[in-house]
Design a protein around this motif. Structure first.
Motif, PDB file in Angstrom:
ATOM      1  N   TRP A 143       0.660  -1.336  -0.001  1.00 47.00           N
ATOM      2  CA  TRP A 143       0.202   0.009   0.202  1.00 47.00           C
ATOM      3  C   TRP A 143       0.857   1.295   0.013  1.00 47.00           C
ATOM      4  O   TRP A 143       0.644   2.167  -0.866  1.00 47.00           O
ATOM      5  CB  TRP A 143      -0.897  -0.031   1.227  1.00 47.00           C
ATOM      6  N   LEU A 144       2.127   1.132   0.717  1.00 47.47           N
ATOM      7  CA  LEU A 144       2.670   2.324   0.938  1.00 47.47           C
ATOM      8  C   LEU A 144       3.690   2.525  -0.474  1.00 47.47           C
ATOM      9  O   LEU A 144       3.534   3.753  -0.914  1.00 47.47           O
ATOM     10  CB  LEU A 144       3.823   2.235   1.925  1.00 47.47           C
ATOM     11  N   ALA A 145       3.939   1.549  -1.107  1.00 46.18           N
ATOM     12  CA  ALA A 145       4.515   1.762  -2.503  1.00 46.18           C
ATOM     13  C   ALA A 145       3.533   2.260  -3.491  1.00 46.18           C
ATOM     14  O   ALA A 145       3.879   3.203  -4.218  1.00 46.18           O
ATOM     15  CB  ALA A 145       5.216   0.226  -3.068  1.00 46.18           C
ATOM     16  N   ALA A 146       2.252   1.808  -3.371  1.00 45.95           N
ATOM     17  CA  ALA A 146       1.384   2.171  -4.408  1.00 45.95           C
ATOM     18  C   ALA A 146       1.172   3.684  -4.234  1.00 45.95           C
ATOM     19  O   ALA A 146       0.604   4.287  -5.031  1.00 45.95           O
ATOM     20  CB  ALA A 146      -0.040   1.418  -4.304  1.00 45.95           C
ATOM     21  N   LYS A 147       1.155   4.213  -2.878  1.00 45.52           N
ATOM     22  CA  LYS A 147       0.957   5.678  -2.616  1.00 45.52           C
ATOM     23  C   LYS A 147       2.303   6.551  -2.825  1.00 45.52           C
ATOM     24  O   LYS A 147       2.237   7.811  -2.469  1.00 45.52           O
ATOM     25  CB  LYS A 147       0.501   5.823  -1.100  1.00 45.52           C
ATOM     26  N   GLY A 148       3.163   5.690  -3.477  1.00 40.38           N
ATOM     27  CA  GLY A 148       4.406   6.498  -3.419  1.00 40.38           C
ATOM     28  C   GLY A 148       5.422   6.971  -2.202  1.00 40.38           C
ATOM     29  O   GLY A 148       6.328   7.785  -2.382  1.00 40.38           O
ATOM     30  N   ARG A 149       5.152   6.263  -1.102  1.00 40.72           N
ATOM     31  CA  ARG A 149       5.853   6.520   0.051  1.00 40.72           C
ATOM     32  C   ARG A 149       7.080   5.455   0.147  1.00 40.72           C
ATOM     33  O   ARG A 149       6.995   4.467   1.006  1.00 40.72           O
ATOM     34  CB  ARG A 149       4.838   6.498   1.320  1.00 40.72           C
ATOM     35  N   VAL A 150       8.011   5.670  -0.563  1.00 43.77           N
ATOM     36  CA  VAL A 150       9.035   5.044  -0.734  1.00 43.77           C
ATOM     37  C   VAL A 150       9.844   4.722   0.484  1.00 43.77           C
ATOM     38  O   VAL A 150      10.168   3.590   0.896  1.00 43.77           O
ATOM     39  CB  VAL A 150      10.135   5.286  -1.963  1.00 43.77           C
ATOM     40  N   GLU A 151      10.301   5.643   1.208  1.00 48.17           N
ATOM     41  CA  GLU A 151      10.941   5.536   2.495  1.00 48.17           C
ATOM     42  C   GLU A 151      10.416   4.578   3.476  1.00 48.17           C
ATOM     43  O   GLU A 151      10.848   3.474   4.206  1.00 48.17           O
ATOM     44  CB  GLU A 151      11.386   6.734   3.099  1.00 48.17           C
ATOM     45  N   TYR A 157       9.070  -2.820   4.762  1.00 49.72           N
ATOM     46  CA  TYR A 157       9.394  -4.021   4.289  1.00 49.72           C
ATOM     47  C   TYR A 157      10.506  -4.906   4.922  1.00 49.72           C
ATOM     48  O   TYR A 157      10.445  -6.073   5.263  1.00 49.72           O
ATOM     49  CB  TYR A 157       9.608  -3.700   2.879  1.00 49.72           C
ATOM     50  N   ARG A 158      11.439  -4.140   5.676  1.00 56.24           N
ATOM     51  CA  ARG A 158      12.612  -4.637   6.072  1.00 56.24           C
ATOM     52  C   ARG A 158      12.089  -5.142   7.571  1.00 56.24           C
ATOM     53  O   ARG A 158      12.439  -6.082   8.094  1.00 56.24           O
ATOM     54  CB  ARG A 158      13.617  -3.633   6.328  1.00 56.24           C
ATOM     55  N   TRP A 159      11.379  -4.415   8.262  1.00 57.57           N
ATOM     56  CA  TRP A 159      10.740  -4.806   9.312  1.00 57.57           C
ATOM     57  C   TRP A 159       9.872  -6.148   9.309  1.00 57.57           C
ATOM     58  O   TRP A 159      10.187  -6.929  10.158  1.00 57.57           O
ATOM     59  CB  TRP A 159       9.929  -3.643  10.021  1.00 57.57           C
ATOM     60  N   LEU A 160       9.269  -6.481   8.168  1.00 57.32           N
ATOM     61  CA  LEU A 160       8.620  -7.679   7.987  1.00 57.32           C
ATOM     62  C   LEU A 160       9.188  -8.926   7.426  1.00 57.32           C
ATOM     63  O   LEU A 160       9.333  -9.880   7.757  1.00 57.32           O
ATOM     64  CB  LEU A 160       7.229  -7.528   7.091  1.00 57.32           C
ATOM     65  N   HIS A 161      10.213  -8.461   6.644  1.00 57.60           N
ATOM     66  CA  HIS A 161      11.036  -9.475   5.755  1.00 57.60           C
ATOM     67  C   HIS A 161      12.546  -9.516   6.028  1.00 57.60           C
ATOM     68  O   HIS A 161      13.322 -10.321   5.369  1.00 57.60           O
ATOM     69  CB  HIS A 161      10.671  -9.380   4.254  1.00 57.60           C
ATOM     70  N   SER A 162      13.078  -8.710   6.924  1.00 57.09           N
ATOM     71  CA  SER A 162      14.554  -8.709   7.355  1.00 57.09           C
ATOM     72  C   SER A 162      15.387  -8.057   6.037  1.00 57.09           C
ATOM     73  O   SER A 162      14.679  -7.300   5.123  1.00 57.09           O
ATOM     74  CB  SER A 162      15.095 -10.046   7.418  1.00 57.09           C
ATOM     75  N   SER A 163      16.530  -8.003   6.243  1.00 52.56           N
ATOM     76  CA  SER A 163      17.190  -7.367   5.053  1.00 52.56           C
ATOM     77  C   SER A 163      18.146  -8.264   4.285  1.00 52.56           C
ATOM     78  O   SER A 163      19.257  -7.979   3.840  1.00 52.56           O
ATOM     79  CB  SER A 163      18.334  -6.252   5.724  1.00 52.56           C
ATOM     80  N   GLU A 170      13.204  -8.234  -3.889  1.00 55.46           N
ATOM     81  CA  GLU A 170      11.882  -8.404  -3.788  1.00 55.46           C
ATOM     82  C   GLU A 170      11.244  -7.011  -3.523  1.00 55.46           C
ATOM     83  O   GLU A 170      10.154  -6.288  -4.261  1.00 55.46           O
ATOM     84  CB  GLU A 170      10.976  -9.334  -2.910  1.00 55.46           C
ATOM     85  N   LEU A 171      11.953  -6.022  -2.803  1.00 57.47           N
ATOM     86  CA  LEU A 171      11.531  -4.934  -2.159  1.00 57.47           C
ATOM     87  C   LEU A 171      12.020  -3.928  -3.615  1.00 57.47           C
ATOM     88  O   LEU A 171      11.028  -3.154  -4.100  1.00 57.47           O
ATOM     89  CB  LEU A 171      12.407  -4.191  -1.296  1.00 57.47           C
ATOM     90  N   GLU A 172      13.152  -4.104  -4.135  1.00 57.69           N
ATOM     91  CA  GLU A 172      13.157  -3.183  -5.591  1.00 57.69           C
ATOM     92  C   GLU A 172      11.998  -3.550  -6.565  1.00 57.69           C
ATOM     93  O   GLU A 172      11.755  -2.483  -7.114  1.00 57.69           O
ATOM     94  CB  GLU A 172      14.688  -3.446  -5.762  1.00 57.69           C
ATOM     95  N   PHE A 173      11.819  -4.711  -6.699  1.00 59.72           N
ATOM     96  CA  PHE A 173      10.894  -5.104  -7.795  1.00 59.72           C
ATOM     97  C   PHE A 173       9.475  -4.418  -7.417  1.00 59.72           C
ATOM     98  O   PHE A 173       8.843  -3.893  -8.447  1.00 59.72           O
ATOM     99  CB  PHE A 173      10.826  -6.486  -8.161  1.00 59.72           C
ATOM    100  N   LEU A 174       9.148  -4.721  -6.027  1.00 57.60           N
ATOM    101  CA  LEU A 174       7.759  -4.038  -5.677  1.00 57.60           C
ATOM    102  C   LEU A 174       7.831  -2.355  -5.972  1.00 57.60           C
ATOM    103  O   LEU A 174       6.729  -2.068  -6.643  1.00 57.60           O
ATOM    104  CB  LEU A 174       7.669  -4.246  -4.246  1.00 57.60           C
ATOM    105  N   ILE A 175       8.865  -1.694  -5.425  1.00 58.75           N
ATOM    106  CA  ILE A 175       8.792  -0.330  -5.705  1.00 58.75           C
ATOM    107  C   ILE A 175       8.921   0.018  -7.255  1.00 58.75           C
ATOM    108  O   ILE A 175       8.043   1.155  -7.715  1.00 58.75           O
ATOM    109  CB  ILE A 175      10.027   0.409  -4.883  1.00 58.75           C
TER     110      ILE A 175
END
Length: 239
Positions: A143-151, A157-163, A170-175
């Motif tokens: 939802w945050l990515a869809a709203k353009g809130r990249v930071e 995403y890191r909180w949920l899936h680690s780093s 996956e995060l880069e592709f999502l953004i």
């Protein structure tokens, strides 16, 4: 008495029609977390009303309020499971969610059969308070990515899936995917393929600097490339 029983049983279903229409809108406009917290608060109040009820009308009102939780199972909950969990665990969590619905029905019936029916309200209050742990969740990265809130998307995403390298890919592709969507273009397999190829090309260009973590992320994205010739070319360069 039978007529009253039918009214009580149908109250949550009738009110659920309203919530089925409203909850997806709230989840889309204000976020998955907010919509889930609204359902949680509503469930706590509804179960308190149920426990304190002394008339049929009061029980019907309580059941009508609990229609939000019933609707959440088919609207917001699947969104949360899909967007908050890793792909390899989504099927498991969706199965657990479905099982818990029937388990809750069994517990309610068993409680009403072998003890006072108001104890059902106590159990409902306990589980509703437990779901209030959503206060400590981050918002959905999708939802945050869809709203353009990249930071905030990256942090959530890191909180949920680690780093890990896989999570970074996956995060880069999502953004990147949401950037294309927000630009007004249609997300197609071709667009996804082009995004993956572009990212891989960047990684190959930087490979001479021995950024092996980026190369590892690129290997994950290789699976997204449908163009076999490009796949072979990029694989040869990475190796």
């Amino acid at each position: 008495m039978r007529g009253g029983g039918r009214k009580i049983a149908s109250a949550s279903g009738v009110s659920g029609i309203f919530w089925v229409l409203v909850l997806p809108y709230i989840a889309t406009m204000y976020g998955r977390r907010i919509s889930f917290l609204i359902v949680t608060l509503n469930s706590i109040i509804g179960n308190i009303v149920f426990y304190c009820s002394s008339t049929v009308l009061q029980i019907i009102v309580a059941e009508a309020m609990l229609g939000a939780a019933r609707s959440c199972i088919n609207t917001v909950s699947p969104m949360i499971v899909a967007e908050y969990t890793s792909p390899q665990y989504r099927g498991l969590f969706l199965t657990i969610e479905a099982v818990c619905v029937f388990w809750g029905i069994w517990v309610a019936n068993a409680t009403g059969t072998f003890s006072h029916w108001k104890n059902i309200g106590i159990i409902g209050i306990v589980f509703s308070v437990y779901t209030s742990t959503a206060l400590f969740w981050p918002e959905s990265p999708h939802w945050l990515a869809a709203k353009g809130r990249v930071e905030k998307c990256t942090s959530a995403y890191r909180w949920l899936h680690s780093s890990s390298n896989k999570s970074k890919a996956e995060l880069e592709f999502l953004i990147a995917g949401n950037k294309v969507e927000n630009s007004g273009n249609v997300i197609t397999e071709s667009n996804k393929n082009n995004l993956a190829v572009k990212r891989l090309t960047e990684v190959v260009a930087a490979s001479n600097t021995k950024e092996w973590t980026r190369i590892t992320s690129a290997v994950e994205l290789l699976l997204l490339v449908k163009d076999q010739e490009k796949y072979a070319e990029l694989t040869a360069k990475l190796l």
